[in-house]
Design an enzyme around this catalytic site. Structure first.
Site, PDB file in Angstrom:
ATOM      1  N   SER A  50      46.239  36.962  -2.241  1.00 54.04           N
ATOM      2  CA  SER A  50      46.455  36.925  -0.799  1.00 54.04           C
ATOM      3  C   SER A  50      46.849  35.499  -0.430  1.00 54.04           C
ATOM      4  O   SER A  50      47.064  34.665  -1.302  1.00 54.04           O
ATOM      5  CB  SER A  50      45.210  37.389  -0.062  1.00 54.04           C
ATOM      6  OG  SER A  50      44.154  36.522  -0.354  1.00 54.04           O
ATOM      7  N   GLU A  65      59.320  32.528   6.683  1.00 55.78           N
ATOM      8  CA  GLU A  65      59.736  33.920   6.863  1.00 55.78           C
ATOM      9  C   GLU A  65      58.638  34.684   7.577  1.00 55.78           C
ATOM     10  O   GLU A  65      57.469  34.276   7.537  1.00 55.78           O
ATOM     11  CB  GLU A  65      59.991  34.565   5.492  1.00 55.78           C
ATOM     12  CG  GLU A  65      58.718  34.711   4.669  1.00 55.78           C
ATOM     13  CD  GLU A  65      58.962  34.935   3.179  1.00 55.78           C
ATOM     14  OE1 GLU A  65      59.442  33.996   2.516  1.00 55.78           O
ATOM     15  OE2 GLU A  65      58.667  36.040   2.710  1.00 55.78           O
ATOM     16  N   LYS A  95      55.639  37.165   8.397  1.00 53.77           N
ATOM     17  CA  LYS A  95      54.602  37.839   7.625  1.00 53.77           C
ATOM     18  C   LYS A  95      54.545  39.273   8.131  1.00 53.77           C
ATOM     19  O   LYS A  95      54.189  39.530   9.280  1.00 53.77           O
ATOM     20  CB  LYS A  95      53.257  37.150   7.834  1.00 53.77           C
ATOM     21  CG  LYS A  95      52.147  37.739   6.999  1.00 53.77           C
ATOM     22  CD  LYS A  95      50.891  36.883   7.121  1.00 53.77           C
ATOM     23  CE  LYS A  95      49.792  37.338   6.186  1.00 53.77           C
ATOM     24  NZ  LYS A  95      49.420  38.745   6.330  1.00 53.77           N
ATOM     25  N   ASP A 115      53.388  42.959   8.736  1.00 53.18           N
ATOM     26  CA  ASP A 115      52.076  43.589   8.835  1.00 53.18           C
ATOM     27  C   ASP A 115      52.158  45.017   8.293  1.00 53.18           C
ATOM     28  O   ASP A 115      52.327  45.971   9.042  1.00 53.18           O
ATOM     29  CB  ASP A 115      51.623  43.584  10.299  1.00 53.18           C
ATOM     30  CG  ASP A 115      50.135  43.799  10.424  1.00 53.18           C
ATOM     31  OD1 ASP A 115      49.451  43.875   9.386  1.00 53.18           O
ATOM     32  OD2 ASP A 115      49.654  43.897  11.566  1.00 53.18           O
ATOM     33  N   ARG A 152      47.982  46.915  -3.945  1.00 54.43           N
ATOM     34  CA  ARG A 152      47.306  45.704  -4.337  1.00 54.43           C
ATOM     35  C   ARG A 152      45.891  45.968  -4.857  1.00 54.43           C
ATOM     36  O   ARG A 152      45.444  45.312  -5.787  1.00 54.43           O
ATOM     37  CB  ARG A 152      47.240  44.731  -3.158  1.00 54.43           C
ATOM     38  CG  ARG A 152      46.703  43.400  -3.610  1.00 54.43           C
ATOM     39  CD  ARG A 152      46.882  42.361  -2.569  1.00 54.43           C
ATOM     40  NE  ARG A 152      45.688  42.270  -1.765  1.00 54.43           N
ATOM     41  CZ  ARG A 152      45.435  41.283  -0.934  1.00 54.43           C
ATOM     42  NH1 ARG A 152      46.308  40.334  -0.774  1.00 54.43           N
ATOM     43  NH2 ARG A 152      44.330  41.248  -0.250  1.00 54.43           N
ATOM     44  N   TYR A 201      59.595  40.237  -0.991  1.00 60.53           N
ATOM     45  CA  TYR A 201      59.429  38.817  -0.688  1.00 60.53           C
ATOM     46  C   TYR A 201      58.816  38.002  -1.826  1.00 60.53           C
ATOM     47  O   TYR A 201      58.585  36.812  -1.697  1.00 60.53           O
ATOM     48  CB  TYR A 201      58.608  38.617   0.591  1.00 60.53           C
ATOM     49  CG  TYR A 201      57.284  39.358   0.613  1.00 60.53           C
ATOM     50  CD1 TYR A 201      56.278  39.054  -0.292  1.00 60.53           C
ATOM     51  CD2 TYR A 201      57.046  40.360   1.558  1.00 60.53           C
ATOM     52  CE1 TYR A 201      55.075  39.731  -0.278  1.00 60.53           C
ATOM     53  CE2 TYR A 201      55.843  41.043   1.577  1.00 60.53           C
ATOM     54  CZ  TYR A 201      54.853  40.723   0.660  1.00 60.53           C
ATOM     55  OH  TYR A 201      53.679  41.397   0.670  1.00 60.53           O
ATOM     56  N   LYS A 257      49.226  32.176  11.107  1.00 59.12           N
ATOM     57  CA  LYS A 257      48.991  33.373  11.904  1.00 59.12           C
ATOM     58  C   LYS A 257      49.317  33.137  13.371  1.00 59.12           C
ATOM     59  O   LYS A 257      49.155  32.037  13.873  1.00 59.12           O
ATOM     60  CB  LYS A 257      47.511  33.790  11.789  1.00 59.12           C
ATOM     61  CG  LYS A 257      47.075  34.224  10.399  1.00 59.12           C
ATOM     62  CD  LYS A 257      47.880  35.418   9.970  1.00 59.12           C
ATOM     63  CE  LYS A 257      47.194  36.315   8.970  1.00 59.12           C
ATOM     64  NZ  LYS A 257      45.948  36.890   9.295  1.00 59.12           N
ATOM     65  N   CYS A 315      11.949  48.617  14.256  1.00 55.01           N
ATOM     66  CA  CYS A 315      13.112  48.881  13.431  1.00 55.01           C
ATOM     67  C   CYS A 315      13.647  50.279  13.737  1.00 55.01           C
ATOM     68  O   CYS A 315      12.898  51.254  13.685  1.00 55.01           O
ATOM     69  CB  CYS A 315      12.732  48.788  11.954  1.00 55.01           C
ATOM     70  SG  CYS A 315      14.061  49.333  10.874  1.00 55.01           S
ATOM     71  N   CYS A 374      13.145  52.640  10.471  1.00 54.63           N
ATOM     72  CA  CYS A 374      11.858  53.074   9.919  1.00 54.63           C
ATOM     73  C   CYS A 374      10.723  52.972  10.905  1.00 54.63           C
ATOM     74  O   CYS A 374       9.602  53.383  10.617  1.00 54.63           O
ATOM     75  CB  CYS A 374      11.524  52.287   8.651  1.00 54.63           C
ATOM     76  SG  CYS A 374      11.041  50.588   8.966  1.00 54.63           S
ATOM     77  N   CYS A 395      12.972  43.547  10.584  1.00 52.55           N
ATOM     78  CA  CYS A 395      12.083  44.674  10.348  1.00 52.55           C
ATOM     79  C   CYS A 395      11.027  44.231   9.335  1.00 52.55           C
ATOM     80  O   CYS A 395      11.339  43.600   8.333  1.00 52.55           O
ATOM     81  CB  CYS A 395      12.901  45.829   9.785  1.00 52.55           C
ATOM     82  SG  CYS A 395      11.912  47.080   8.977  1.00 52.55           S
ATOM     83  N   CYS A 402      11.311  50.636   4.403  1.00 49.46           N
ATOM     84  CA  CYS A 402      12.421  50.834   5.337  1.00 49.46           C
ATOM     85  C   CYS A 402      13.648  51.314   4.563  1.00 49.46           C
ATOM     86  O   CYS A 402      14.159  50.608   3.700  1.00 49.46           O
ATOM     87  CB  CYS A 402      12.742  49.541   6.073  1.00 49.46           C
ATOM     88  SG  CYS A 402      14.198  49.678   7.126  1.00 49.46           S
TER      89      CYS A 402
HETATM   90  S1  IVH Z   1      53.837  36.154  -0.186  1.00 45.68           S
HETATM   91  C1  IVH Z   1      51.110  34.887  -3.809  1.00 45.68           C
HETATM   92  N1  IVH Z   1      55.232  36.820   1.918  1.00 45.68           N
HETATM   93  O1  IVH Z   1      50.303  39.076   3.342  1.00 45.68           O
HETATM   94  C2  IVH Z   1      51.305  35.373  -2.432  1.00 45.68           C
HETATM   95  N2  IVH Z   1      53.134  37.874   1.613  1.00 45.68           N
HETATM   96  O2  IVH Z   1      47.743  37.746   3.632  1.00 45.68           O
HETATM   97  C3  IVH Z   1      52.342  36.424  -2.305  1.00 45.68           C
HETATM   98  N3  IVH Z   1      52.612  39.535   3.329  1.00 45.68           N
HETATM   99  O3  IVH Z   1      49.015  40.086   0.277  1.00 45.68           O
HETATM  100  C4  IVH Z   1      52.483  36.912  -0.932  1.00 45.68           C
HETATM  101  N4  IVH Z   1      54.472  39.309   4.485  1.00 45.68           N
HETATM  102  O4  IVH Z   1      50.655  41.650   1.466  1.00 45.68           O
HETATM  103  C5  IVH Z   1      54.089  37.017   1.239  1.00 45.68           C
HETATM  104  N5  IVH Z   1      56.598  37.343   3.697  1.00 45.68           N
HETATM  105  C6  IVH Z   1      55.487  37.520   3.026  1.00 45.68           C
HETATM  106  C7  IVH Z   1      54.517  38.450   3.451  1.00 45.68           C
HETATM  107  C8  IVH Z   1      53.352  38.585   2.720  1.00 45.68           C
HETATM  108  C9  IVH Z   1      53.318  39.953   4.394  1.00 45.68           C
HETATM  109  C10 IVH Z   1      51.268  40.028   2.976  1.00 45.68           C
HETATM  110  C11 IVH Z   1      51.044  40.306   1.534  1.00 45.68           C
HETATM  111  C12 IVH Z   1      49.879  39.440   1.145  1.00 45.68           C
HETATM  112  C13 IVH Z   1      49.241  39.183   2.462  1.00 45.68           C
HETATM  113  C14 IVH Z   1      48.409  37.925   2.441  1.00 45.68           C
END
Ligand code: IVH
Length: 697
Positions: A83, A117, A119, A121, A140, A227, A315, A420, A423, A438, A444
């Site tokens: 992630s 780029e 992100k 969702d 994943r 990506y 974010k 509680c 219990c 509790c 419990c």
């Molecule tokens: S790069 C080694 N690029 O966000 C990291 N991830 O919060 C490779 N995601 O698990 C991920 N857009 O599912 C990358 N442009 C983007 C993305 C992206 C969405 C997701 C992806 C990742 C998660 C992490």
């Protein structure tokens, strides 16, 4: 609970669970979370246990379908799917750049390029191509092992089945998502056919991809952006931007908003630009991802445990929404903590439907912190209130504010339960503790289940095939009440009338595998065992400290049994361990003095063979077994290093001086500890004296 209440509640739960089952099985569109489902089932079982004669003929305990279908085969990722770390503020982005420069030894003026780029969702997916053919698609999962959804992935138009001119092995990674328009149309169709409505495009994408029947996936309008990549037999390019361009040439959709930035200023400009376009993109994004462009530098930067050093997700700000607080539920944790949870009228906050939020503890609800300071300007939270909910990143939703103007009449401050809810035992607050607990301990059921879950968790007994789900199920059915019961499972359910292998979700093979996995863990290292007991304040690191200090279970339990809080040599010895404070020590001593807790521990121990903590051979060491205190500044090594060295020689390093201290090593600036040592007539050495003593001068 009266009999009449129990009857009504059993009827209600039976209806709720039946409905949840139908939603899950016929529609693949669950209406409640797995956790909520489990909670309802457990509540049902508890009431049945208390009023066995009220058990309904259609009792949910007897029904199949509790097990979430485990229809997908597991696949291990050849390269882990990680992630991303998060940035929320401008400073986090500049810090990201500074950190990378420091790591690479670059100055502030050296050029360093990043890609930026959106992100997406959605749901991440890894596609493996061999000799140009799609051979596997995997979700994943936990990053190491995902689910095999190859058949489903083949139905997605954006995913090519065959690639020309691709490396012999190529794993393409990206995001499966659904556009806003397709999402709205899908929900309309679902509505017309009486199917379930999806809460947001991401849920719809996830639900559509994870269909056991791939024909359903085919009918769902899923898309895919590439990506990233995993395993590759030959590099795609030498920069991130060129690699993405290559994926695009190979036939993958890549995000058109991907650009190159020369440093934080341009990255932030791009972030603002993408944020402005967010509403008109036609699909959900939740931030901007920055990646180091040079792949050689990416390789040098590498990974932390779960995130790359060379990328970060910036974010979009926390989203806020107002909704009605419909109720406050109290959950009981492993150590008996009563945690209030807000039940909210569902509201979309940043693309996610929120219906729960944490309320922390009773002070938080009352609008006062432990020191009497105001929270939310001192406004309390009442059932019926309009509350403002926020989510930042992946954190649990919280309540930011209360609209007092909209407070209905006749509301009352929330009366936090003094008993509680699971219990009925007294729930009390100790001085200085914001949390009410509790006092039911092992009687419990909620605490028992949480304790069991902790017991089988990864850092504890880690029994293959016995996870949180299984212990919950076994507990629910009365098969295990406490950890010791795990070790008699085979005796009780390995043969005879009620056998594990005949249970739903189990078979001959899985049952005997489980029994073997349990047997394997009868031999357990002392540190793990101590951690597994799940005593309050006694974490993994502390458990290992205790194990190293006492060496054997026998020493440890004898000392804990003999110790009294606040006095005596066992107590002194315990708190002399560096890393053990009075809070933890009190918790340990109290637990061993508590009859039911102690009996439960003894029953467990009877099934185990406990490996002593491995103690280094320190024969001949001048400080073996001695209690040493370091104070003042050390000049030739860091404190951590000195401690590690002393311990390697068999010394026990303590943070405070007492009559039991053997030796104090005092550097410049040593204060009260050195003075106390002098008063007690304890030997004091300077750093050089210490090094000479241990033969390191
Ligand atoms: S790069 C080694 N690029 O966000 C990291 N991830 O919060 C490779 N995601 O698990 C991920 N857009 O599912 C990358 N442009 C983007 C993305 C992206 C969405 C997701 C992806 C990742 C998660 C992490």
């Amino acid at each position: 609970m009266t009999r009449a209440q129990a009857t009504a509640e059993l009827a209600r739960l039976s209806a709720l669970l039946a409905r949840a089952n139908t939603a899950y099985h016929t529609d693949d569109a669950p209406e409640i979370s797995d956790a909520e489902y489990d909670r309802l089932r457990q509540r049902n079982a508890l009431i049945e246990a208390r009023f066995p004669d009220l058990k309904r003929p259609d009792s949910p305990t007897e029904q199949v379908g509790a097990e979430v279908a485990e229809g997908f085969a597991k696949v291990a990722h050849s390269v882990r799917m990680l992630s991303l770390g998060n940035a929320f503020q401008t400073e986090d982005v500049t810090a990201f750049d500074t950190g990378i420069r420091r790591y690479l030894g670059l100055s502030a003026s050296d050029p360093l390029a990043y890609t930026a780029e959106p992100k997406i969702d959605g749901v991440s997916l890894s596609l493996r191509y061999e000799a140009g053919h799609l051979v596997q698609a995997a979700t994943r999962g936990d990053g190491t092992v995902g689910e095999n959804v190859t058949v489903n992935a083949r139905t997605i138009g954006d995913i090519p089945a065959v690639l020309t001119d691709a490396p012999a092995v190529l794993e393409v990674r990206g995001e499966v998502y659904m556009s806003h328009a397709d999402f709205a149309a899908l929900n309309r169709r679902q509505g017309a056919s009486g199917g379930k409505q999806f809460a947001n495009p991401r849920n719809a994408a996830a639900g559509s991809l994870r269909q056991l029947d791939a024909e359903i996936t085919r009918a769902r309008p899923l898309r895919f952006f590439a990506y990233a990549w995993g395993d590759v037999s030959a590099p795609l390019a030498d920069s991130q931007l060129a690699a993405i361009a290559r994926l695009n040439t190979l036939g993958f959709a890549t995000n058109p908003l991907t650009v190159l930035c020369e440093g934080p200023d341009e990255m932030l400009e791009q972030y603002r630009g993408i944020e402005e376009q967010r509403a008109t993109l036609g699909y959900d994004i939740d931030g901007v991802v920055y990646k180091i462009n040079d792949l050689a530098l990416q390789a040098r930067l590498g990974f932390r445990s779960t995130t790359p050093r060379w990328a970060i997700a910036h974010k979009f700000p926390a989203e806020l929404a107002w909704t009605r607080l419909q109720g406050i539920d109290i959950q009981v944790g492993r150590t008996g903590a009563l945690s209030p949870v807000a039940r909210l009228a569902p509201v979309t906050v940043g693309g996610v439907v929120v219906s729960n939020a944490t309320l922390h503890n009773e002070d938080y609800i009352a609008g006062r912190d432990a020191k009497g300071g105001e929270i939310r300007g001192g406004k309390d939270i009442r059932i019926g209130d309009w509350v403002q909910v926020y989510r930042a990143g992946d954190v649990i939703p919280k309540i930011a504010d209360v609209d007092l103007d909209k407070r209905p009449e006749n509301t009352h401050p929330f009366a936090f339960p003094q008993k509680c809810p699971e219990c009925g035992s007294d729930a009390i607050r100790e001085e200085g503790d914001a949390v009410r607990r509790c006092t039911g301990g092992v009687i419990c059921p909620a605490q028992a289940v949480e304790k069991l879950k902790h017991f089988v968790s990864r850092a504890a007994f880690d029994i293959d095939g016995l996870g949180a789900r299984q212990v919950e199920q076994f507990h629910q059915e009365g098969w295990i009440q406490e950890p010791a019961d795990i070790f008699t499972l085979r005796d009780r359910y390995g043969s005879g009338l009620q056998q594990l292998k005949n249970r739903d979700g189990w078979g001959e093979k899985s049952a005997s595998k489980l029994f073997a996995a349990i047997d394997e863990k009868r031999n357990i290292p002392l540190g793990r065992l101590i951690f597994s007991l799940g005593l309050r304040h006694v974490g993994e690191a502390a458990s290992n400290l205790l194990a190293n200090h006492y060496g054997t279970w026998r020493n440890f339990e004898t000392a804990m049994t003999a110790a009294t809080v606040g006095e005596g040599s066992e107590w002194e010895d315990l708190i002399a361990i560096d890393g053990v404070g009075t809070v933890m020590a009190t918790s340990l001593v109290t637990a061993f003095a508590q009859e039911t807790e102690r009996a439960s521990i003894d029953r467990l121990i009877a099934h185990l063979s406990i490996q002593p903590a491995r103690q280094a051979d320190t024969s001949g060491s001048p400080v073996a077994g001695k209690i040493v205190v370091f104070t003042g500044t050390l000049e030739k090594m860091t404190r951590a290093e000195a401690k590690a060295r002393a311990e390697a020689l068999g010394a026990k390093v303590s943070g405070s001086v007492s009559a039991r201290t053997d030796l104090v090593v005092a550097g410049p600036g040593a204060g009260s500890k050195a003075k106390k040592a002098a008063d007690l007539g304890i030997k004091i050495l300077d750093e050089d004296g210490w090094l000479a003593l241990i033969g390191a001068a």
